[in-house]
Motif scaffolding. Sequence first.
Motif: not given
Length: 296
Positions: A162-190
């Motif tokens: 369901l975590a994978a489905w949440a990534k698809i749902r939030s970013g659409g089938w373009t997979l913006r969550w997976v192919d974006g800078d999500t981890l870089i944003w999180a690492l910059t905050r922490r």
Amino acid sequence: MTGFVRFCAPPIPAARVAWLRHLVYVFVIVDALFITTDPIPHGDVPKALYTGLDVRSILHMPAPNPVYVRVLFVVLMVSAVVAATGRLPRLAGWVCAVAMLDWVSNGFAYSKVDHDHFALMVALFVLPTAGRASVRDVTTGSQAAGWAVRMIQAACVSTYALAAWAKIRSGGWTLRWVDGDTLIWALTRRPNGIAPWLVQHPGVCRAMQWIVFFAELCSPVMMWLRGRWLLAYVLFWLGFHLSTYYLLGIHFLPLVVCLAAFAPLERIGPWWWARRARGDSEVRPAADRTAPHPAA
């Protein structure tokens, strides 16, 4: 239908349920004392800040107040201690499950809902259904134990899928969550550990996102894997959770504890008893040589 039943309730030694009870109920105590500690102070805050979750409305759980949350804490601790010992497995188990549901839903009624507790809550509600179980029940298969373990496994797998489905749902089938800078944003905050180095390598971060996403998407296969392949999958998740804690300070301890349902815990007892037997057999001959002769 027989194959479906054997899949959902495979006969396994009840010892695995006994070990899971020790682990899960002890963790409930740790969780309430050190992790999900918000319910006590929530009893003292204005009720205007309280937004009851749907589960609390369905079960008619009251809004927290100073007396209620403290009584709930005592009930949770006592029931968890009794259930961890294996005594009154049904009564203590059900009381602990309902108390923990009240406790956790209270903690999440003022902010976001953490998905890391889903498998733990399922475990608390299915473990009492197995009835009595002992760590010495290592030979006879029990379908009741198998069903409880299978449901905990399914809850762990569902959390990842369901975590994978949440990534698809939030970013659409373009997979913006997976192919974006999500981890870089999180690492910059922490910026912990090697995070400052990772943010300078966006290709590595993006590859890590894709690996985790595919592992989550394929997680249902864990229900069919056996032996080394299952061990490898579980070790991958343990490594993933360790890395998220190291890099981001985010832990998934309730889920990690429930991953123990995939381990053959029933082998712990025989291994330990065999080890003690070998130790006793090595000590006895030496003791016999040094003991005085009866006729002396």
